[in-house]
Scaffold this motif. Structure first.
Motif, short mmCIF file in Angstrom:
data_model
loop_
_atom_site.label_atom_id
_atom_site.label_comp_id
_atom_site.label_asym_id
_atom_site.label_seq_id
_atom_site.Cartn_x
_atom_site.Cartn_y
_atom_site.Cartn_z
N GLY A 193 17.63 38.28 37.93
CA GLY A 193 18.01 36.98 37.42
C GLY A 193 18.98 37.00 36.26
N LEU A 194 19.26 38.18 35.67
CA LEU A 194 20.19 38.27 34.56
C LEU A 194 21.46 38.99 35.01
CD1 LEU A 194 17.78 39.20 31.64
CD2 LEU A 194 18.79 36.96 32.13
N GLU A 195 22.57 38.63 34.40
CA GLU A 195 23.86 39.20 34.77
C GLU A 195 23.89 40.70 34.46
OE1 GLU A 195 26.95 39.98 36.42
OE2 GLU A 195 26.55 37.82 36.39
N THR A 196 24.31 41.50 35.45
CA THR A 196 24.32 42.96 35.30
C THR A 196 25.67 43.50 34.83
OG1 THR A 196 25.03 43.36 37.59
CG2 THR A 196 22.66 43.14 37.18
N HIS A 197 26.73 42.73 34.99
CA HIS A 197 28.09 43.21 34.70
C HIS A 197 28.39 44.49 35.49
CE1 HIS A 197 28.92 40.30 31.50
NE2 HIS A 197 27.66 40.45 31.17
N ALA A 198 27.85 44.56 36.69
CA ALA A 198 28.19 45.64 37.62
C ALA A 198 29.26 45.09 38.56
CB ALA A 198 26.96 46.10 38.40
N TYR A 199 30.50 45.39 38.28
CA TYR A 199 31.61 44.77 38.98
C TYR A 199 31.85 45.45 40.33
CZ TYR A 199 32.22 43.14 34.21
OH TYR A 199 32.02 42.61 32.97
N ALA A 200 31.87 44.63 41.39
CA ALA A 200 31.94 45.16 42.74
C ALA A 200 33.19 46.00 42.98
CB ALA A 200 31.89 44.01 43.75
N PHE A 201 34.29 45.63 42.36
CA PHE A 201 35.56 46.29 42.65
C PHE A 201 35.58 47.74 42.19
CE2 PHE A 201 40.25 46.82 42.00
CZ PHE A 201 40.64 46.54 43.31
N ILE A 202 34.81 48.09 41.18
CA ILE A 202 34.85 49.48 40.69
C ILE A 202 33.57 50.24 40.97
CG2 ILE A 202 36.54 48.95 38.89
CD1 ILE A 202 34.26 49.00 36.85
N HIS A 203 32.51 49.55 41.41
CA HIS A 203 31.26 50.25 41.67
C HIS A 203 31.21 50.70 43.13
CE1 HIS A 203 30.18 48.71 37.77
NE2 HIS A 203 29.10 49.45 37.78
N THR A 204 32.11 51.60 43.44
CA THR A 204 32.20 52.12 44.81
C THR A 204 32.96 53.44 44.78
OG1 THR A 204 33.04 51.67 47.04
CG2 THR A 204 34.30 50.77 45.20
N ILE A 207 37.16 52.37 47.75
CA ILE A 207 37.61 51.00 47.52
C ILE A 207 38.11 50.35 48.80
CG2 ILE A 207 39.91 51.76 46.81
CD1 ILE A 207 37.90 48.66 45.61
N ASN A 208 38.70 51.11 49.70
CA ASN A 208 39.17 50.53 50.96
C ASN A 208 38.00 50.03 51.80
OD1 ASN A 208 42.27 51.00 51.25
ND2 ASN A 208 41.48 52.93 50.42
N ALA A 209 36.93 50.81 51.83
CA ALA A 209 35.75 50.38 52.57
C ALA A 209 35.10 49.17 51.91
CB ALA A 209 34.75 51.53 52.68
N ARG A 210 35.11 49.12 50.59
CA ARG A 210 34.53 47.99 49.88
C ARG A 210 35.29 46.70 50.21
NH1 ARG A 210 31.45 47.26 45.46
NH2 ARG A 210 30.05 48.52 46.75
N GLN A 246 40.95 50.26 32.70
CA GLN A 246 41.67 51.29 33.44
C GLN A 246 41.04 51.56 34.80
OE1 GLN A 246 39.70 51.79 30.90
NE2 GLN A 246 38.45 53.62 31.18
N LYS A 247 39.73 51.39 34.91
CA LYS A 247 39.06 51.64 36.19
C LYS A 247 39.48 50.61 37.23
CE LYS A 247 35.05 53.67 33.82
NZ LYS A 247 35.23 55.05 34.33
N PHE A 248 39.69 49.37 36.81
CA PHE A 248 40.15 48.34 37.73
C PHE A 248 41.59 48.59 38.17
CE2 PHE A 248 36.70 46.32 35.44
CZ PHE A 248 36.04 45.60 36.42
N VAL A 249 42.43 49.01 37.24
CA VAL A 249 43.82 49.29 37.57
C VAL A 249 43.89 50.42 38.59
CG1 VAL A 249 46.03 50.10 36.68
CG2 VAL A 249 44.68 48.47 35.35
N GLU A 250 43.13 51.47 38.36
CA GLU A 250 43.16 52.62 39.27
C GLU A 250 42.69 52.26 40.66
OE1 GLU A 250 42.61 56.25 36.03
OE2 GLU A 250 40.84 55.23 36.80
#
Length: 554
Positions: A193-204, A207-210, A246-250
């Motif tokens: 119920g609380l925000e995890t700040h686990a961003y889908a775009f970098i938690h993989t 990235i192509n499969a995501r 930087q993780k999002f940019v990469e």
């Protein structure tokens, strides 16, 4: 919706997206005007590469904001496409629906921001709602995806016993770090119920499969654009918080779109913990086509304090050459843009006018001061360490320069480098900077510390000498505009670590070095001297401090 009513997604006065406050230290909203400038960059590049063609008139291109917050990029893209595709798809409703269903996509970073983004894009919190301007969606999310995901904790050494769904006792580690973003488990393992700040775009790992899992197996984006989260919202503060942009940019670059345009802090140019590999990658990448830099605090994002400023870049998959750099000041271009390779030095020289100066200085291949300046905590004493108010009763008293005051300790209390105590030393504060929008001093005034002295972590030992004359000459050298200008090229935050001295020549101390002598030694032109003195203010007196002062952050 009719052809008689001009289409606009921002026809309120004021535009609501100019009024939203930032939600946290990792969620910095982009002003609509700033987003528009970034889109102009794409438009100009596409036209240049396609014989003047209008990118917004192409109905086949796909756009992704992989960390959408307010939805401003998706909204502004849609507005431009609506106008650009008018001749190809004359019916306004069909045109809008085609754009929203086939061309613009987003990934929300939190549940709240995903709702804001959908309302910005679809004019409804639900893409399939009765007030939505899209008609093809059968889900509430539409093309703005968000689901709460969990961090992947690793490296835990502390645990508690808990129970699984079947009531079986299990050991749950509590002090791990996320393998993808480095978040603290103790802070962000918050429970349901609380925000995890686990961003889908970098938690993989893939990235192509995501992206294929989110939007479809045949999905290939032509443009990826946005303003990623800047740092982990896990208890860090200011420059001590771990960067994450930087993780999002990469990940975006790994998707290999035609263009990537992103705005991030400029701290990566020369510093920032955890950014060394990222900096090497970006500086060496010949596909970096343009970079627009805002060095002045608060300039790009008014009211948002980002030390070192911000910048946005255009990465072009088909470009292979130098990057054009444009500096902005008070919202306006400063000087002419300059096309140059970013990896001429190990850090990015942000000012075009500084390059010729640095080239002349480094051409002599002289040793530099980073080999002379100490690392942090030179005597092993933390900033909050203080000795006695006087040397009375101390068997082997050492005068200690600490945070804003002098105290006394026994030599035996010094953990490391006791042999430095009896040298002449020049001390410099390890932190120098203010909250002012423009830094002009870059280094504090040097402190000459004679034999029988030491310092806490508040200071670095900038140099050690056998004589007072050498120490005095060295301190005078450090006060020069020339030295502080070279320091400024590597100093992006208030931290004045040993590395910021890496461009400063380590000159012989047989004479006093003044700015005039230094300018002559390196053959600087009148224009180069004028630029240095426009960037670096003179210290307000010629006396070298002999005690800690309250103006260390002047």
């Amino acid at each position: 919706m009719t052809e008689q009513v001009p289409f606009s997604m921002r026809n309120r006065n004021p535009d609501v997206l100019t009024c939203i406050a930032n939600l946290s230290n990792d969620e910095v909203f982009t002003p609509p005007e700033f987003a528009s400038q970034m889109l102009d960059l794409i438009e100009e590049a596409w036209a240049k590469d396609h014989d003047g063609a209008n990118i917004w008139a192409d109905s086949t291109l796909r756009y992704l904001d992989p960390f959408t917050k307010s939805g401003v990029f998706l909204r502004e893209i849609t507005t431009r496409l609506v106008k650009g595709l008018e001749s190809e798809i004359p019916d306004l409703e069909k045109r809008v629906d085609h754009i929203l269903a086939k061309q613009v996509f987003g990934i929300g970073i939190t549940q709240l921001t995903s709702l804001i983004a959908r309302r910005s894009l679809y004019c409804s919190k639900s893409a399939n709602g009765k007030h939505s301007i899209a008609s093809s969606f059968d889900t509430e999310d539409g093309n703005v995806w968000f689901e709460s995901i969990e961090h992947t904790w690793v490296g835990g050494t502390e645990w508690v016993y808990s129970a699984d769904a079947g009531g079986n006792q299990v050991k749950k580690f509590t002090n791990g770090k996320c393998k993808y973003c480095g978040a603290s488990q103790k802070t962000l393992d918050r429970g349901e119920g609380l925000e995890t700040h686990a961003y889908a775009f970098i938690h993989t790992d893939d990235i192509n499969a995501r992206v294929a899992g989110l939007f479809g197996d045949d999905m290939q984006f032509d443009v990826i654009i946005g303003n990623p989260p800047y740092q982990l919202d896990d208890g860090g503060f200011g420059t001590s918080a771990a960067p994450i942009y930087q993780k999002f940019v990469e990940k975006a670059l790994d998707l290999d779109p035609r263009y990537v345009v992103m705005v991030t802090p400029s701290r990566w140019f020369a510093g920032g913990k955890g950014l060394d590999q990222y900096r090497e990658r970006m500086l060496a990448d010949r596909r970096m086509r343009k970079l627009v830099d805002y060095p002045k605090l608060y300039d790009g994002f008014p009211g948002v304090k980002i030390r070192g400023g911000i910048s946005y870049f255009l990465w072009d998959r088909d470009h292979d050459g130098p990057c054009t750099i444009q500096t902005m000041w008070d919202g306006q271009p400063v000087g002419a843009p300059s096309a140059r390779f970013l990896d001429a030095y190990d850090v990015l020289i942000r000012w075009n006018d500084a390059v010729s100066v640095l080239d002349k200085v480094t051409a002599n291949k002289e040793p530099t001061l980073d080999s002379r300046v100490s690392s942090r905590k030179p005597f092993g004493l933390p900033t909050n360490f203080h000795g006695k108010a006087s040397d009375v009763g101390l068997q082997d008293a050492v005068k200690l320069f600490g945070s804003q005051k002098v105290s006394w300790i026994n030599r035996s209390e010094i953990p490391v480098n006791r042999n430095w105590v009896d040298d002449w030393k020049v001390l410099m504060t390890a932190v120098q900077g203010t909250s002012a929008a423009v830094e002009t001093k870059f280094l504090s005034k040097p402190i000459i510390a004679g034999p029988g002295t030491a310092c806490s972590e508040t200071y670095l030992v900038a140099g050690r000498f056998d004589t007072e004359q050498e120490a005095t000459r060295y301190a005078t050298y450090l006060r020069s505009r020339f030295v502080r200008f070279l320091v400024s090229l590597r100093k992006q935050t208030q931290h004045a670590t040993r590395d910021v001295y890496s461009f400063v020549p380590d000159l012989p101390l047989e004479e006093d070095w003044t700015d005039a002598k230094l300018y002559e030694r390196y053959g600087l032109t009148k224009d180069e001297i004028a630029f240095i003195e426009s960037q670096v203010a003179a210290h307000d007196d010629a006396v070298v401090d002999e005690a800690p002062s309250d103006d260390a952050d002047e």
